[in-house]
Design an enzyme around this catalytic site. Structure first.
Site, PDB file in Angstrom:
ATOM      1  N   ASP A   1      39.481  43.713  45.620  1.00 19.30           N
ATOM      2  CA  ASP A   1      38.333  43.034  45.007  1.00 19.30           C
ATOM      3  C   ASP A   1      38.243  43.382  43.525  1.00 19.30           C
ATOM      4  OD1 ASP A   1      34.697  42.788  45.576  1.00 19.30           O
ATOM      5  OD2 ASP A   1      36.193  41.299  44.917  1.00 19.30           O
TER       6      ASP A   1
ATOM      7  N   GLY B   1      23.897  43.049  47.170  1.00 18.53           N
ATOM      8  CA  GLY B   1      24.850  42.085  47.724  1.00 18.53           C
ATOM      9  C   GLY B   1      24.582  41.915  49.207  1.00 18.53           C
TER      10      GLY B   1
END
Ligand SMILES: Cc1ccc2c(c1)c1c3c(c(C)cc1n2CCCN)C(=O)NC3=O
Length: 256
Positions: free
Chosen positions: A139, A22
């Site tokens: 998240d 990421g």
């Protein structure tokens, strides 16, 4: 400022395959040289220029480490160690060798309601523990809900990736615009003060998808998805969102 181990991580761990990546960097499988045990190494590039989009601030890494050190629970991934080099911090995390929850379910012909209830119960137990420490994940999404292994008939749920998590202090107001559009609560989009209740919104979306296979707010684009979330085209019987503890007492989860 937190101090992490200055030794070279490769002196203690053999670096293996990439498990994920990421903006922060990469997650790789690592093998502990002394024991042969496999772990997950989260390799975080430390941002040297404040406005850079790549990498993460060292302060956010310190926050993630502090939160993981606080959270010891069967349904939350554990942190074993932290190493730091010039431009990188490496978190040595419990290897959760099963699949992401939704990939596990996708491989099955069908999901029994009793199986869905068991998964939700474990997710809520991990979340309830986190919220009892005034920590919100911020998240929660299917990609961050994994299974402990691929072979057990009753695999354990593990909540992972605390990169956006926050620990609330008494009387503090916290706002953030981070998260994943399909799962974020209206208060995130509206830049209002957040709380652990924002996680409960995400859990509601995840439960909806688990039981129906459909994503309630997904649009053609992220912008459309966000508009759907705040359009409020839905009705709830109960006005207030339940807490994780209240969900665990709900008759669907805990039959009378
Ligand atoms: C077997 C496997 C495969 C992919 C993995 C992981 C494990 C994994 C792990 C972690 C994170 C933050 C990301 C991970 N990823 C990246 C994708 C997570 N949705 C972690 O903390 N432990 C893991 O095992």
């Amino acid at each position: 400022m937190a101090v992490f181990k200055p030794e070279n991580v490769e002196d203690f761990f053999e670096i293996g395959e990439v498990l994920g990546s990421g903006h922060f960097g990469q997650v790789r499988q690592v093998r502990e040289r002394a024991t042969g045990t496999c772990w997950a190494g989260k390799f975080l590039k430390i941002r040297k220029i404040a406005c850079s989009r790549l990498g993460v601030d060292r302060s956010s890494v310190e926050r993630e480490v502090e939160i993981l050190q606080t959270l010891r629970h069967p349904n939350i991934v554990t942190l074993k160690d932290v190493f730091e080099s010039r431009a990188e911090v490496v978190l040595i995390l419990e290897l959760v060798s099963g699949a992401e929850l939704f990939d596990f379910i996708a491989e099955k012909d069908n999901l029994l309601e009793s199986e869905a209830i068991e998964f939700m119960k474990q997710i809520l137990e991990g979340l309830g523990f986190m919220h009892s420490k005034n920590i919100a994940h911020f998240d929660l999404k299917p990609e961050n809900i994994m299974l402990s292994d691929k072979v057990s008939p009753n695999p354990n749920i593990k909540l992972i990736d605390f990169g956006l998590a926050h620990c609330f202090h008494q009387g503090e107001e916290y706002r953030s615009s981070s998260g994943t559009p399909q799962y974020i609560a209206p208060e995130v989009i509206n830049s209002e003060p957040l709380s652990t209740a924002s996680d409960m919104w995400s859990i509601g979306v995840i439960t909806y998808i688990l039981l129906s296979g459909l994503s309630p707010f997904q649009g053609e684009t992220d912008e459309d998805t966000l508009k759907n979330v705040i359009a409020m085209k839905y009705e709830f019987f109960e006005r207030d969102r339940m807490t994780a503890e209240e969900c665990l007492l709900h008759p669907w989860i805990k039959p009378i």
